[in-house]
Design an enzyme around this catalytic site. Structure first.
Site, PDB file in Angstrom:
ATOM      1  N   GLN A   1      38.298  -8.082  29.218  1.00 24.65           N
ATOM      2  CA  GLN A   1      39.673  -8.456  29.578  1.00 24.65           C
ATOM      3  C   GLN A   1      40.255  -9.364  28.482  1.00 24.65           C
ATOM      4  OE1 GLN A   1      37.178  -8.804  32.517  1.00 24.65           O
ATOM      5  NE2 GLN A   1      37.611  -6.643  32.396  1.00 24.65           N
TER       6      GLN A   1
ATOM      7  N   LYS B   1      38.564  -5.029  21.393  1.00 22.89           N
ATOM      8  CA  LYS B   1      37.294  -5.778  21.330  1.00 22.89           C
ATOM      9  C   LYS B   1      36.120  -4.862  21.009  1.00 22.89           C
ATOM     10  CE  LYS B   1      38.207  -7.147  25.537  1.00 22.89           C
ATOM     11  NZ  LYS B   1      39.607  -6.720  25.687  1.00 22.89           N
TER      12      LYS B   1
ATOM     13  N   ASP C   1      42.435  -5.125  26.289  1.00 20.82           N
ATOM     14  CA  ASP C   1      42.637  -3.925  25.462  1.00 20.82           C
ATOM     15  C   ASP C   1      43.076  -4.237  24.041  1.00 20.82           C
ATOM     16  OD1 ASP C   1      42.009  -2.483  27.743  1.00 20.82           O
ATOM     17  OD2 ASP C   1      44.108  -2.284  28.339  1.00 20.82           O
TER      18      ASP C   1
ATOM     19  N   GLY D   1      37.241  -1.344  29.614  1.00 23.13           N
ATOM     20  CA  GLY D   1      37.078  -0.062  28.923  1.00 23.13           C
ATOM     21  C   GLY D   1      37.159  -0.368  27.445  1.00 23.13           C
ATOM     22  N   HIS D   2      36.016  -0.350  26.773  1.00 26.30           N
ATOM     23  CA  HIS D   2      35.967  -0.722  25.355  1.00 26.30           C
ATOM     24  C   HIS D   2      35.733   0.535  24.515  1.00 26.30           C
ATOM     25  CE1 HIS D   2      34.849  -5.166  26.394  1.00 26.30           C
ATOM     26  NE2 HIS D   2      35.984  -4.773  26.924  1.00 26.30           N
TER      27      HIS D   2
HETATM   28  P1  GDP Z   1      39.239  -3.206  24.318  1.00 28.19           P
HETATM   29  O1  GDP Z   1      39.258  -3.102  25.796  1.00 28.19           O
HETATM   30  O2  GDP Z   1      39.687  -4.557  23.845  1.00 28.19           O
HETATM   31  O3  GDP Z   1      37.934  -2.814  23.692  1.00 28.19           O
HETATM   32  O4  GDP Z   1      40.341  -2.188  23.790  1.00 28.19           O
HETATM   33  P2  GDP Z   1      40.562  -0.673  24.315  1.00 28.19           P
HETATM   34  O5  GDP Z   1      39.477   0.172  23.802  1.00 28.19           O
HETATM   35  O6  GDP Z   1      40.817  -0.653  25.777  1.00 28.19           O
HETATM   36  O7  GDP Z   1      41.957  -0.349  23.655  1.00 28.19           O
HETATM   37  C1  GDP Z   1      42.159  -0.373  22.292  1.00 28.19           C
HETATM   38  C2  GDP Z   1      42.672   1.005  21.873  1.00 28.19           C
HETATM   39  O8  GDP Z   1      43.204   0.925  20.572  1.00 28.19           O
HETATM   40  C3  GDP Z   1      41.555   2.035  21.782  1.00 28.19           C
HETATM   41  O9  GDP Z   1      42.110   3.295  22.078  1.00 28.19           O
HETATM   42  C4  GDP Z   1      41.131   1.954  20.336  1.00 28.19           C
HETATM   43  O10 GDP Z   1      40.527   3.156  19.865  1.00 28.19           O
HETATM   44  C5  GDP Z   1      42.447   1.716  19.662  1.00 28.19           C
HETATM   45  N1  GDP Z   1      42.416   0.927  18.422  1.00 28.19           N
HETATM   46  C6  GDP Z   1      41.632  -0.130  18.095  1.00 28.19           C
HETATM   47  N2  GDP Z   1      42.024  -0.664  16.924  1.00 28.19           N
HETATM   48  C7  GDP Z   1      43.059   0.073  16.492  1.00 28.19           C
HETATM   49  C8  GDP Z   1      43.920  -0.011  15.352  1.00 28.19           C
HETATM   50  O11 GDP Z   1      43.817  -0.883  14.501  1.00 28.19           O
HETATM   51  N3  GDP Z   1      44.919   0.922  15.262  1.00 28.19           N
HETATM   52  C9  GDP Z   1      45.104   1.891  16.201  1.00 28.19           C
HETATM   53  N4  GDP Z   1      46.109   2.741  16.035  1.00 28.19           N
HETATM   54  N5  GDP Z   1      44.313   1.993  17.281  1.00 28.19           N
HETATM   55  C10 GDP Z   1      43.327   1.085  17.437  1.00 28.19           C
HETATM   56  P1  IMO Z   2      39.263  -4.651  28.779  1.00 28.69           P
HETATM   57  O1  IMO Z   2      37.923  -5.349  28.729  1.00 28.69           O
HETATM   58  C1  IMO Z   2      43.274  -4.579  30.479  1.00 28.69           C
HETATM   59  C2  IMO Z   2      43.714  -5.865  34.629  1.00 28.69           C
HETATM   60  C3  IMO Z   2      44.072  -4.830  35.667  1.00 28.69           C
HETATM   61  C4  IMO Z   2      44.842  -5.687  36.660  1.00 28.69           C
HETATM   62  C5  IMO Z   2      44.076  -7.000  36.635  1.00 28.69           C
HETATM   63  C6  IMO Z   2      43.031  -7.142  37.740  1.00 28.69           C
HETATM   64  O2  IMO Z   2      39.225  -3.201  28.568  1.00 28.69           O
HETATM   65  O3  IMO Z   2      40.248  -5.384  27.926  1.00 28.69           O
HETATM   66  P2  IMO Z   2      40.666  -6.054  38.243  1.00 28.69           P
HETATM   67  O4  IMO Z   2      40.213  -4.634  38.285  1.00 28.69           O
HETATM   68  O5  IMO Z   2      39.933  -6.897  37.245  1.00 28.69           O
HETATM   69  O6  IMO Z   2      40.684  -6.698  39.592  1.00 28.69           O
HETATM   70  O7  IMO Z   2      42.201  -5.988  37.765  1.00 28.69           O
HETATM   71  O8  IMO Z   2      43.423  -7.043  35.379  1.00 28.69           O
HETATM   72  N1  IMO Z   2      42.509  -5.547  33.842  1.00 28.69           N
HETATM   73  C7  IMO Z   2      42.540  -5.176  32.558  1.00 28.69           C
HETATM   74  N2  IMO Z   2      43.582  -4.926  31.741  1.00 28.69           N
HETATM   75  N3  IMO Z   2      42.019  -4.489  30.002  1.00 28.69           N
HETATM   76  C8  IMO Z   2      40.959  -4.768  30.805  1.00 28.69           C
HETATM   77  O9  IMO Z   2      39.700  -4.833  30.331  1.00 28.69           O
HETATM   78  C9  IMO Z   2      41.198  -5.086  32.158  1.00 28.69           C
HETATM   79  N4  IMO Z   2      40.401  -5.369  33.206  1.00 28.69           N
HETATM   80  C10 IMO Z   2      41.220  -5.662  34.230  1.00 28.69           C
HETATM   81  O10 IMO Z   2      44.874  -3.808  35.110  1.00 28.69           O
HETATM   82  O11 IMO Z   2      46.122  -5.937  36.167  1.00 28.69           O
HETATM   83 MG    MG Z   3      40.073  -1.889  27.290  1.00 26.34          MG
END
Ligand code: GDP
Ligand code: IMO
Ligand code: MG
Length: 431
Positions: A224, A16, A13, A40-41
């Protein structure tokens, strides 16, 4: 042409999805190499938010090819939902989305097994996203899995039946309270498989060899984060794939000597969702503020993310394992307003101070040691030039660059595509 990688350096998270979307205009092909719908991107542009789970984050760019590589595990049901979501935005995925024949399929019973295994673990549960990731990779390494290529073979339903029957027996073995209607789940699954079969299914390694030969630029998108890597993460509280740079080689069929830039992405603080050790976790008002201001809720499960200060011990380790050449710092805006910013520079571990990442991060062994830096007050979400950032933030960035000996090329100051700052002299142009 070399293949660049973009991968998370923390517990996932990091942002990416946002940065892959921003960088896609520079690349011909975006390729996911591991993980599955546990990811979840999030992408934000034109006032709209999009969350992708299995589909690469370059899908909203008309010219880019998006490839789901052999290292990815696909749940046809979730994949179908994602595709239907794209239709609303008039994305021509039939043209731009390619799927590897060697990618493994998540069956409904894999999801049930994930739930049964977690329920049986009780308090020791991993905190899995319950998407069937662990059981699917277990069948892959156990040599029992069903791959996308099997769906094109006449006998795949027999293979399916015998594997699903075995899974049902395993679910019984767990002896937990799990109610489900497999017939219903299977009906949904088989219908989704039919849609998957109509997409561009390819021998993706061959496709990538040719693309490289033709000089096409390729960006591999990780899911991840490095601390969730099956080998190098905080085992057993990890996911079931190699989230680190080596995973891009096995998950796409790209040779190690073809890797170019390794772009490591990290938040200006740290978050973690699910169970497992987290030395810099905050249980106070500061952690609560980070979660609130940063909207730290899982993009896949909606669970609140645990928050804490940046951990340089862990970040240094992730940079070394991945061979990071460029850094991207996310969510700096969330730290605006804190009097002091803390950074964990070493651990007190079993009686001594250490700066390397130890075997166990368990609370009983690890106490973080912090350095304090001055915070900044300004709202930075509308800043577009790096020299307009507050001096204290620039000091923070330069301190991290010095410690890690890697340039921070991009600073993100908000979720939107446009809230992305290219640093002066950055080797990584935003296209
Ligand atoms: P990913 O899994 O690495 O793609 O990241 P996620 O989408 O799960 O989580 C990142 C969260 O931070 C999302 O809700 C994005 O919209 C948000 N986000 C990304 N970059 C920024 C930033 O620079 N500032 C803020 N406030 N939110 C951000
Ligand atoms: P993105 O790509 C954050 C965590 C789960 C759990 C562990 C194992 O959005 O960064 P799993 O379902 O893979 O067996 O879960 O890994 N986890 C993540 N945490 N971002 C993710 O993906 C994750 N994918 C799995 O919360 O702790
Ligand atoms: Mg994510």
């Amino acid at each position: 042409m070399a293949v660049d990688l973009l991968l998370g350096l923390q517990w996932g998270d990091e942002g990416k999805g946002k940065i892959v979307d921003v960088l896609t205009s520079k690349y011909d092909i975006i390729a996911r190499f591991q993980g599955g719908p546990n990811a979840g991107h999030t992408l934000v542009f034109n006032g709209k938010k999009h969350v992708l789970h299995t589909i690469p984050s370059g899908i909203f760019h008309e010219k880019a090819i998006n490839l789901v590589g052999n290292g990815v595990v696909i749940d046809p049901v979730i994949f179908k939902k994602e595709l239907l979501g794209l239709e609303q935005h008039e994305i021509d995925y039939r043209k731009s989305l390619f799927i590897s024949r060697k990618a493994h399929i998540i069956l409904p019973t894999h999801r049930l097994l994930d739930a049964a295994s977690e329920a049986a673990k009780g308090k020791a549960k991993i905190g899995s996203t319950l998407k069937g990731i662990g059981p699917t990779y277990m069948d892959k390494t156990g040599r029992n899995g069903i791959r996308v290529g099997d769906l094109e073979m006449p006998d795949w339903k027999e293979k399916y039946r015998s594997l699903a029957d075995k899974h049902e027996a395993m679910i019984d073995f767990y002896n937990v309270d799990l109610s489900y209607d497999l017939k219903q789940l299977e009906a949904e699954f088989f219908e989704a498989v039919e849609l998957l079969k109509t997409l561009k299914i390819i021998d993706s390694e061959e496709f990538l060899f040719n693309a490289q030969k033709e000089g096409k630029s390729i960006l591999a998108e990780g899911a991840q984060g490095s601390l969730l890597d099956i080998d190098f993460g905080t085992y057993p509280y990890v996911t079931s794939s190699n989230t680190t740079a080596a995973g891009a080689c096995t998950g796409l069929g790209v040779a190690p000597n073809q890797i170019g830039d390794v772009i490591g992405i990290f938040k200006a603080y740290t978050t973690r969702v699910g169970s497992g050790p987290f030395p810099t976790e905050l249980f106070d008002e500061i952690g609560e503020t980070m979660g609130r201001v940063g909207h730290e809720f899982g993009a896949t499960t909606g669970r609140p993310r645990r928050c804490g200060w940046l951990d340089l011990v862990a970040l240094r380790y992730a940079c070394l394992i991945n061979g990071v050449t460029q850094l991207t710092m996310m969510k700096a805006d969330v730290l605006s307003g804190f009097e002091t910013i803390k950074v964990c520079t070493s651990y007190y571990y079993r009686g001594e101070e250490i700066t390397h990442f130890p075997y166990s991060l368990d609370e009983e062994y690890v106490t973080p040691i912090y350095k304090e830096l001055k915070g900044w007050k300004e709202d930075i979400t509308t800043i577009t030039k790096s020299d307009e950032l507050p001096t204290e933030l620039i000091n923070y960035i330069e301190y991290l660059e010095k410690e890690l000996q890697i340039p921070i090329s991009i600073v993100s100051v908000g979720p939107d595509r446009v809230q992305t700052i290219n640093r002066k002299n950055s080797a990584l142009s935003l296209g």
